[in-house]
Design an enzyme around this catalytic site. Structure first.
Site, PDB file in Angstrom:
ATOM      1  N   LYS A   1     -16.000  -7.469   5.795  1.00 54.44           N
ATOM      2  CA  LYS A   1     -14.590  -8.339   5.648  1.00 54.44           C
ATOM      3  C   LYS A   1     -14.283  -8.885   7.207  1.00 54.44           C
ATOM      4  O   LYS A   1     -13.126  -9.459   6.894  1.00 54.44           O
ATOM      5  CB  LYS A   1     -13.826  -7.276   5.030  1.00 54.44           C
TER       6      LYS A   1
ATOM      7  N   ARG B   1      -1.896  -6.289  -8.290  1.00 56.54           N
ATOM      8  CA  ARG B   1      -0.624  -7.294  -8.078  1.00 56.54           C
ATOM      9  C   ARG B   1      -0.651  -8.551  -8.946  1.00 56.54           C
ATOM     10  O   ARG B   1       0.561  -8.906  -9.294  1.00 56.54           O
ATOM     11  CB  ARG B   1      -0.809  -7.655  -6.409  1.00 56.54           C
TER      12      ARG B   1
ATOM     13  N   HIS C   1       0.884  -1.285  -0.078  1.00 59.15           N
ATOM     14  CA  HIS C   1       0.101   0.087   0.154  1.00 59.15           C
ATOM     15  C   HIS C   1       0.798   1.368  -0.037  1.00 59.15           C
ATOM     16  O   HIS C   1       0.474   2.239  -0.648  1.00 59.15           O
ATOM     17  CB  HIS C   1      -0.940  -0.093   1.311  1.00 59.15           C
TER      18      HIS C   1
ATOM     19  N   SER D   1      -2.984  -7.702   2.801  1.00 56.40           N
ATOM     20  CA  SER D   1      -3.396  -7.647   4.238  1.00 56.40           C
ATOM     21  C   SER D   1      -3.819  -9.070   4.762  1.00 56.40           C
ATOM     22  O   SER D   1      -3.398  -9.169   6.135  1.00 56.40           O
ATOM     23  CB  SER D   1      -4.342  -6.391   4.282  1.00 56.40           C
TER      24      SER D   1
END
Length: 162
Positions: free
Chosen positions: A41, A91, A17, A129
């Site tokens: 989430k 990514r 990030h 993450s």
């Protein structure tokens, strides 16, 4: 003034990030980091904790970056900020498929706001993450994926869950 918006959950904010943030801030006059509430989430950190964590991490960039929480539709938040671009990091191919679909929908909602994709630095392409949290929960080393301050916060949070 060109305002960019980099949205995400940042649970926690990673070196990946920070790489995107460091490059995105060069493209706009002001970069706003939008920390999505997104309780669906099951975040490790509360929204307030994530906002504060990101603020600490981006402090070195000075006043060109602002960190704000949001819980609305992304395009509504972007319009509220008068953002001209949304910044997204990519990514892998899986990211592209998801982002392609989201960009198409956002374009239908407001064609005046462009989405700009920045490819992750190869050193950070594997960082997610979700994986950082999983590694920490299994007592693995996360220090190469997040800053020392974030690593300490993640370890402390994970220890409370045990």
């Amino acid at each position: 003034m060109h305002i960019g918006l980099y949205p995400g959950t940042f649970d926690p904010v990673t070196n990946g990030h920070m790489d995107i943030i460091g490059r995105a801030v060069k493209l706009v006059d002001k970069l706003i980091i939008g920390v999505a509430q997104n309780d669906d989430k099951g975040p490790l950190f509360t929204t307030a904790e994530r906002v504060e964590m990101v603020r600490r991490e981006v402090a070195r960039f000075g006043d060109r970056i602002e960190v704000r929480p949001f819980s609305s539709l992304l395009m509504h938040f972007a319009e509220e900020l008068d953002a001209s671009i949304i910044v997204r990091g990519l990514r892998a191919v899986a990211d592209f498929e998801y982002e392609f679909q989201m960009t198409a929908m956002n374009q239908r909602l407001n064609a005046d706001i462009e989405t700009v994709f920045l490819m992750a630095d190869p050193r950070h392409q594997a960082i997610a993450s979700r994986l950082v949290k999983e590694i920490a929960r299994l007592d693995g080393a996360i220090d190469s994926f997040v800053s020392p301050t974030v690593a300490e916060a993640v370890r402390a949070k994970v220890m409370k869950q045990v």
